[in-house]
Design an enzyme around this catalytic site. Structure first.
Site, short mmCIF file in Angstrom:
data_model
loop_
_atom_site.label_atom_id
_atom_site.label_comp_id
_atom_site.label_asym_id
_atom_site.label_seq_id
_atom_site.Cartn_x
_atom_site.Cartn_y
_atom_site.Cartn_z
N GLU A 89 0.83 -1.20 0.00
CA GLU A 89 0.00 0.00 0.00
C GLU A 89 0.87 1.25 0.00
O GLU A 89 2.00 1.25 0.47
CB GLU A 89 -0.89 0.01 1.24
CG GLU A 89 -1.99 -1.02 1.14
CD GLU A 89 -2.84 -1.12 2.40
OE1 GLU A 89 -4.05 -1.22 2.26
OE2 GLU A 89 -2.27 -1.08 3.50
N CYS A 102 3.41 8.52 0.64
CA CYS A 102 4.11 7.66 1.58
C CYS A 102 4.21 6.28 0.92
O CYS A 102 3.19 5.65 0.64
CB CYS A 102 3.30 7.58 2.87
SG CYS A 102 3.90 6.38 4.06
N CYS A 109 7.37 -6.91 7.08
CA CYS A 109 8.49 -6.23 7.75
C CYS A 109 8.99 -7.13 8.86
O CYS A 109 8.20 -7.77 9.54
CB CYS A 109 8.01 -4.90 8.34
SG CYS A 109 9.29 -3.97 9.20
N CYS A 113 8.22 -4.25 15.60
CA CYS A 113 7.79 -3.24 16.58
C CYS A 113 6.40 -3.64 17.08
O CYS A 113 5.50 -3.91 16.27
CB CYS A 113 7.75 -1.84 15.95
SG CYS A 113 9.36 -1.33 15.34
N CYS A 116 3.07 -1.77 15.97
CA CYS A 116 2.85 -1.46 14.55
C CYS A 116 2.10 -2.58 13.83
O CYS A 116 2.59 -3.71 13.74
CB CYS A 116 4.18 -1.19 13.86
SG CYS A 116 3.99 -0.74 12.13
N GLY A 156 7.40 -1.75 5.75
CA GLY A 156 8.77 -2.20 5.58
C GLY A 156 9.79 -1.29 6.23
O GLY A 156 9.47 -0.17 6.64
N GLU A 157 11.01 -1.81 6.37
CA GLU A 157 12.11 -1.02 6.91
C GLU A 157 13.05 -0.68 5.75
O GLU A 157 13.73 -1.55 5.21
CB GLU A 157 12.83 -1.85 8.00
CG GLU A 157 14.17 -1.30 8.45
CD GLU A 157 14.15 0.18 8.85
OE1 GLU A 157 13.29 0.60 9.64
OE2 GLU A 157 15.01 0.93 8.34
N SER A 188 12.49 7.12 6.68
CA SER A 188 12.32 6.84 8.10
C SER A 188 12.85 5.45 8.43
O SER A 188 12.57 4.48 7.72
CB SER A 188 10.83 6.92 8.44
OG SER A 188 10.62 6.60 9.80
N SER A 211 12.46 6.52 14.00
CA SER A 211 11.36 6.09 14.87
C SER A 211 11.93 5.80 16.24
O SER A 211 12.50 4.74 16.47
CB SER A 211 10.69 4.84 14.28
OG SER A 211 10.07 5.17 13.06
N LEU A 212 11.80 6.75 17.12
CA LEU A 212 12.45 6.64 18.44
C LEU A 212 11.49 5.98 19.44
O LEU A 212 11.78 4.93 19.99
CB LEU A 212 12.86 8.04 18.91
CG LEU A 212 13.76 8.09 20.13
CD1 LEU A 212 15.13 7.50 19.84
CD2 LEU A 212 13.92 9.54 20.61
N HIS A 213 10.39 6.64 19.70
CA HIS A 213 9.26 6.10 20.47
C HIS A 213 9.52 5.77 21.93
O HIS A 213 8.64 5.24 22.62
CB HIS A 213 8.66 4.85 19.79
CG HIS A 213 8.31 5.05 18.34
ND1 HIS A 213 7.84 6.23 17.85
CD2 HIS A 213 8.37 4.20 17.29
CE1 HIS A 213 7.63 6.09 16.55
NE2 HIS A 213 7.94 4.89 16.18
N ASN A 287 -2.25 5.76 16.52
CA ASN A 287 -3.46 5.34 15.82
C ASN A 287 -3.83 3.96 16.31
O ASN A 287 -3.08 3.01 16.11
CB ASN A 287 -3.20 5.29 14.31
CG ASN A 287 -2.90 6.66 13.77
OD1 ASN A 287 -3.62 7.61 14.02
ND2 ASN A 287 -1.80 6.77 13.05
N CYS A 330 -0.29 6.14 9.91
CA CYS A 330 0.93 5.42 10.27
C CYS A 330 0.59 4.16 11.06
O CYS A 330 -0.19 4.22 12.01
CB CYS A 330 1.81 6.27 11.17
SG CYS A 330 2.23 7.83 10.47
#
Ligand code: SAH
Length: 355
Positions: A89, A102, A109, A113, A116, A156-157, A188, A211-213, A287, A330
């Site tokens: 997508e 995007c 992936c 995480c 996600c 994906g990364e 990212s 992506s720290l989070h 989200n 996201c």
């Protein structure tokens, strides 16, 4: 057969030279592909018949098919079918400063995480360069508007598909390619340190988002397995070197997860972690997905968190949300849940996100 959108201008020049032809033939082909956006060699009317025949024999052109489009205010989600019937997508967002897409870089992936949804499907394969390029071309064609920005933040990364990513950047950034300014391209990563180092050596002025989070290893270890391989101190040290070398500002993405990383002391700890760095923090309201372990922080909590960062003189914004109604936000790509909160605009608390 190779797909022609896999080739950089240099690759195509080498190809023509190897055939005893002129280098500038490559520029002509690029102009057709990326300016006039034709999708067959036979339409390249300034090329000789033999050249067209040779290209047809050696290269394919478009392969991606849009199988579904869901639209909402200022946002559209596209489902693509790839040659082998895998699906990915991409999301189109209409900003006041232009149209941004995007894109996805992998089918599935492997980063795992916890929060996600997009990463629930394990990696099936990397996308080839042409599959990334075609996401842009197909969306541009479908919506009839020029795409001015690209964010590599879909499924994906990207740093787990590094070579294809770099090729993609080369093609979309090149003057004879899609001519997207490097400052209009954002990649990212969840923090694949060796690739951040490699990325810093590239000549492009592309934006890097991390992506720290989490503000510390304890929390990050729990929600992002990559942190076990490259703990925060290693990541931050690498980024300091990246900033020094590239002279570029880094963006940190920080999803606010209720009760997990959104307390006042976490904001304070985060401010200390990034102190002195040329960076800004993009606070992302989570989200919600099917995963009941994670809840969105309350609006007041988000604002308090933001205020603490500001008091500590850390640049921060609260991300304007796009597409949660159509599961295009996201972390929601490829998820099944159908009902989402209203789209909330946080613009008044900070500028909307820009890349
Ligand atoms: N693998 C890369 C590219 C994906 S970017 C990376 O991790 O950076 C997608 C962004 O959305 C990441 O910052 C990711 O952490 C974030 N995200 C994932 N799930 C989310 C969710 N449910 N709500 C908000 N953001 C989410």
């Amino acid at each position: 057969m190779q797909n022609v959108y896999n080739l950089t201008l240099k690759d195509l020049e080498d190809y023509f030279v190897s055939k005893g032809d002129k280098k500038f033939r490559a520029t002509q082909v690029f102009e057709w592909l990326y300016r006039k956006k034709v999708t067959s060699f036979s339409e390249m009317t300034n090329l000789k018949k033999e050249v067209i025949a040779d290209l047809e024999e050696n290269f394919t052109v478009s392969t991606l098919k849009i199988v579904k489009v869901e639209k909402d205010v200022d946002v559209a989600k596209y489902l693509f079918s790839l040659n082998d019937s895998e699906k990915v997508e991409a999301v189109l967002m209409n900003h006041d400063y232009g149209n941004s897409v995007c894109i996805s870089t992998q089918v599935g992936c492997n980063m795992g995480c916890k929060f996600c949804e997009s990463g629930r499907l394990k990696k099936v394969r990397n996308l080839e360069t042409h599959e990334m390029v075609e996401q842009l071309l197909e969306i541009e064609k479908e919506c009839g508007k020029r795409i001015s920005h690209v964010v590599v933040m879909g499924i994906g990364e990207p740093f787990d598909n590094y070579e294809n990513l770099v090729r993609f950047i080369e093609i979309v950034n090149h003057d004879h390619g899609l001519a997207l300014g490097s400052r209009h391209i954002t990649v990212s990563t969840c923090g694949v340190v060796p690739k951040i180092i490699e990325f810093s050596k590239l000549p492009y002025q592309v934006n890097l988002a991390i992506s720290l989070h989490a503000p510390n290893n304890e929390i990050r270890d729990q929600i992002m397995p990559i942190n076990k391989a490259y703990p925060l101190e290693v990541l931050i040290d690498t980024l300091k070197k990246y900033i020094e070398k590239t002279n570029r500002r880094v963006t940190f993405e920080y999803i606010l997860l209720s009760g997990i990383n959104d307390r006042k002391e976490h904001a304070q700890c985060l401010a200390e972690l990034v102190r002195g760095m040329n960076c800004y923090i993009n606070l992302i309201p989570y989200n919600e997905t099917n995963n009941i372990d994670f809840k969105r922080s309350k609006k007041e909590t988000i604002l308090e968190f933001y205020d603490i960062l500001k008091k500590n003189k850390v640049n921060a914004t609260i991300r304007r949300e796009f597409g949660s109604k159509i599961s295009a936000a996201c972390g929601q790509l490829r998820s099944k849940k159908e009902e989402y909160d209203e789209i909330i605009l946080y613009d008044r608390y900070g500028k909307s996100e820009r890349s």
